[in-house]
Design an enzyme around this catalytic site. Structure first.
Site, short mmCIF file in Angstrom:
data_model
loop_
_atom_site.label_atom_id
_atom_site.label_comp_id
_atom_site.label_asym_id
_atom_site.label_seq_id
_atom_site.Cartn_x
_atom_site.Cartn_y
_atom_site.Cartn_z
N TYR A 1 -39.50 108.99 0.70
CA TYR A 1 -39.17 107.91 -0.22
C TYR A 1 -39.98 108.07 -1.50
O TYR A 1 -41.21 108.24 -1.45
CB TYR A 1 -39.49 106.53 0.40
CG TYR A 1 -38.61 106.19 1.58
CD1 TYR A 1 -37.38 105.58 1.39
CD2 TYR A 1 -39.02 106.48 2.88
CE1 TYR A 1 -36.56 105.26 2.48
CE2 TYR A 1 -38.21 106.17 3.97
CZ TYR A 1 -36.99 105.57 3.76
OH TYR A 1 -36.18 105.26 4.83
N SER A 2 -39.30 108.02 -2.64
CA SER A 2 -40.00 108.07 -3.92
C SER A 2 -40.91 106.86 -4.04
O SER A 2 -40.52 105.74 -3.70
CB SER A 2 -39.00 108.08 -5.08
OG SER A 2 -38.19 109.23 -5.03
N CYS B 1 -32.55 110.76 -10.75
CA CYS B 1 -33.01 110.39 -9.41
C CYS B 1 -32.01 109.41 -8.80
O CYS B 1 -31.60 108.44 -9.44
CB CYS B 1 -34.41 109.78 -9.47
SG CYS B 1 -35.17 109.57 -7.83
N GLU C 1 -34.25 114.91 -8.77
CA GLU C 1 -34.60 114.61 -7.38
C GLU C 1 -33.50 113.70 -6.82
O GLU C 1 -33.45 112.50 -7.12
CB GLU C 1 -35.96 113.91 -7.27
CG GLU C 1 -36.39 113.67 -5.83
CD GLU C 1 -37.81 113.13 -5.75
OE1 GLU C 1 -38.74 113.95 -5.58
OE2 GLU C 1 -37.99 111.92 -5.89
N TYR D 1 -30.88 112.76 -3.25
CA TYR D 1 -30.97 112.76 -1.79
C TYR D 1 -29.65 112.33 -1.19
O TYR D 1 -28.76 111.84 -1.89
CB TYR D 1 -32.09 111.82 -1.32
CG TYR D 1 -32.19 110.53 -2.13
CD1 TYR D 1 -31.41 109.43 -1.81
CD2 TYR D 1 -33.06 110.43 -3.23
CE1 TYR D 1 -31.48 108.26 -2.54
CE2 TYR D 1 -33.13 109.27 -3.97
CZ TYR D 1 -32.34 108.18 -3.63
OH TYR D 1 -32.42 107.03 -4.36
#
Length: 401
Positions: A178-179, A359, A399, A401
């Site tokens: 998790y960022s 992101c 980034e 996901y």
């Protein structure tokens, strides 16, 4: 001699899981000469600190370091912390942070704790941060690591949920990354906490339309269901691609996010505009593009709107609300549509050395890439060559996901 100044304090208090109560309180407080505040300065405070009970009436602020002792008979707020910034553009006090030793390292911390030997941290608070009309639930989760798992802005923590991995009997669950949504000083500015922005993953059967708990996200539900005092196993920090470059404090940073992908940018912006970090005085431009479903889905909108008001020459904030806005062709407004609206300006900034960050869900990138390629073609440029140059110059940060 102390002067009297008036502050307007906007208080948001979560009530249950779905709604919030907002109150505006005017308070007079003494402004001492030399404490950094100007006469008749106006302040807006948001309250979110589980370690303090905060009330408002007529007591003083501990102004020089922006830590507070506020007491009242009228409004009682529990489980929240205070963040205060002036909205007076001429003199905007920032929040003192510590320990400043966190600025000393030349290289970012990496993988201080690994999956086989994670660090056991403590949940400080879990708050729903979207409105009732948001599709799904997103939580702001503050974790106390005691200063033992330091990180830099743009890095991630790994979380190992309790229980057994169903695919590997006898083994723990895999790490979920998790960022981190806070600066290295955390939400309390003391270097002891890290914040995660987590959307609860719920699976609905495509045939019946009903929730299937057996397929829900293990870690996201664990985190969103956790309570203050619960223990959580974390790993990391990890990641270097999203680190905020600080070699040029006057640089331009274009930040593009969908949903919880806004997490690292919250850390960037707090470092740029909220915290008083002697070694980093931001003088550049930060431009945030945030794509979500609707107004109720906006994350940290109060914070970002505050920066927009306080730093209009240094911060820009554009929202793409897919269920409420239309793009120029009459379709749903996605973040790539907003990018296209400002494409000429964005390309010029990139040509001038701006950093651009992406992101969020990996599904965001194809649409964004197609938009950027189309714009490049219209400008008579090769997108492939431009992208290669951006990567070579370390201006391109992704980034997903």
């Amino acid at each position: 001699m102390a002067h009297l100044a008036v502050s307007q304090v906007a208080v948001t208090v979560p009530i249950g899981g779905e709604s919030s109560l907002r109150r505006s309180v005017f308070q007079y407080f003494p402004v001492q000469p030399g404490n950094g505040f100007t006469r008749k300065a106006q302040f807006t405070c948001s309250l979110q600190d589980p370690r303090h009970n905060i009330n408002f009436h007529d007591k003083s602020w501990a102004a020089p370091t922006l830590t507070f002792d506020l007491k009242t008979k009228d409004v009682r707020v529990k489980n929240h912390y205070v963040v205060c910034m002036s909205v007076q553009q001429a003199s905007i006090p920032k929040v003192a942070v510590s320990p400043l030793e966190l600025e000393a390292a030349k290289d970012p911390p990496l993988n201080s704790y690994k999956p086989k030997e994670p660090y056991t941290a403590t949940i400080v608070s879990v708050d729903r941060i979207v409105g009732p009309k948001a599709p799904g639930e997103t939580c702001h989760i503050v974790i106390d690591h005691g200063g033992n798992v330091p990180y830099w802005e743009g890095q991630s923590y790994g979380v190992i949920p309790p229980g057994e991995n169903p695919k590997k009997p006898g083994s723990p669950h895999n790490v979920r990354l998790y960022s981190i949504a806070s600066t290295r000083y955390g939400d309390y500015f003391d270097g002891r906490t890290g914040t995660l922005c987590v959307r609860r993953a719920i699976y609905y059967d495509p045939v019946t339309g009903k929730e299937d708990p057996s397929k829900n996200g293990v870690c996201s539900n664990y985190l969103c269901d956790s309570k203050p005092g619960d223990k959580v196993k974390i790993t990391g920090p990890s990641g270097k691609i999203m680190l905020l470059p600080e070699d040029n404090p006057n640089a331009t940073h274009i930040m593009i996010a969908t949903g919880t992908g806004v997490a690292p940018y919250r850390g960037y912006l707090r470092r740029m505009f909220m915290e008083d970090v002697p070694s980093f005085r931001f003088g550049g431009l930060a431009w945030l593009f945030l794509g979500v479903a609707n107004t109720d889905s906006l994350l940290y909108d109060d914070e970002f709107t505050k920066y927009l008001k306080d730093y209009p020459d240094q911060f820009r904030y554009d929202k793409a609300l897919s269920r409420e806005q239309k793009n120029r062709n009459g379709g749903k407004m996605y973040v790539q549509d907003k990018i296209e609206e400002y494409s000429d300006e964005i390309f010029k900034l990139l040509d001038g050395g701006a950093h651009i960050y992406f992101c969020g869900l990996k599904g965001m990138m194809p649409g964004i890439q197609e938009t950027l390629k189309r714009v490049a073609d219209q400008r008579g440029e090769s997108w492939e060559e431009k992208l290669a140059k951006l990567k070579k110059n370390k201006q391109w940060h992704v980034e997903v996901y």
